[in-house]
Design a protein around this motif. Structure first.
Motif, PDB file in Angstrom:
ATOM      1  N   VAL A   1      23.362 -34.198  12.385  1.00 47.72           N
ATOM      2  CA  VAL A   1      23.766 -33.435  11.360  1.00 47.72           C
ATOM      3  C   VAL A   1      22.923 -33.976  10.366  1.00 47.72           C
ATOM      4  O   VAL A   1      23.333 -35.392   9.850  1.00 47.72           O
TER       5      VAL A   1
ATOM      6  N   THR B   1      27.990 -26.380  10.846  1.00 46.18           N
ATOM      7  CA  THR B   1      27.565 -26.992  12.083  1.00 46.18           C
ATOM      8  C   THR B   1      29.064 -27.228  12.771  1.00 46.18           C
ATOM      9  O   THR B   1      29.724 -28.092  12.176  1.00 46.18           O
TER      10      THR B   1
ATOM     11  N   HIS C   1      24.707 -28.397   2.753  1.00 48.93           N
ATOM     12  CA  HIS C   1      24.785 -28.675   4.119  1.00 48.93           C
ATOM     13  C   HIS C   1      24.574 -27.132   4.566  1.00 48.93           C
ATOM     14  O   HIS C   1      25.165 -26.177   4.226  1.00 48.93           O
TER      15      HIS C   1
END
Length: 193
Positions: free
Chosen positions: A150, A161, A158
């Motif tokens: 990640v 995920t 971000h």
């Protein structure tokens, strides 16, 4: 108040105006449609993480016996994509738990995410006992994120995920974007609704 996933999704869709949303002075990248990637081998280190109750234990030690993990990367003050991903997890947590999965929300903003703040988020989404919210130190979180593949960067930048897999096998399926509930259940081997 516990948010029901469908209601939350409708509310957020109505109030968030477009794909790139402002967050703490930064533009959030567009939210991608769900993309599922083939299983990959991942081996996170056993770095200490603290849960919302203040208990600290190594990440691997804490979850080594879990037959399946559903790991999300989130942070408490996120007002954009995290609530969407958390709403999906809230919607499917009973089915995931019945299939033997443990849900782990790993903070990507450990400098600010205290156990108290993680507790508030967990309560907002109705996290049951099989849905844990944890944070490591800033350097350990970076190492965990890197081990999980990640990207490390500002939390507000971000991309949602979720990883579904097992620490014992090291095999994880990566879901990038806001997950589809039925697809997430299928990846986890949970019965469809």
């Amino acid at each position: 108040m516990i948010f029901r996933a469908n209601a939350l999704l409708l509310v957020l869709a109505a109030i968030l105006p477009g794909p790139a949303r402002a967050h703490e002075g930064h533009a959030h990248p567009p939210v991608p449609a769900q993309a599922v990637f083939p299983a990959e081998r991942l081996s996170p280190p056993d770095l200490p993480v603290t849960d919302r109750f203040g208990t600290t234990k190594g990440f691997v030690s804490r979850y080594a016996e879990a037959p399946m993990l559903v790991v999300s990367f989130t942070y408490a003050s996120c007002g954009t994509v995290c609530p969407l991903s958390n709403a999906v997890l809230a919607e499917v947590q009973d089915e995931l738990t019945a299939a033997g999965a443990r849900i782990v929300s790993l903070s990507i903003d450990p400098a600010r995410d205290t156990p108290a703040l993680m507790s508030v988020s967990a309560e907002q989404f109705g996290a049951g006992p099989s849905w844990e919210w944890v944070a490591g130190s800033v350097p350990d979180t970076r190492l965990l994120m890197t081990a999980f593949g990640v990207p490390v960067g500002p939390p507000e930048a971000h991309v949602p995920t979720i990883l579904v897999g097992s620490l014992s096998s090291g095999e994880f399926t990566r879901v990038v974007g806001i997950p589809d509930p039925a697809s997430l259940l299928a990846i986890a081997g949970a019965p469809a609704r």
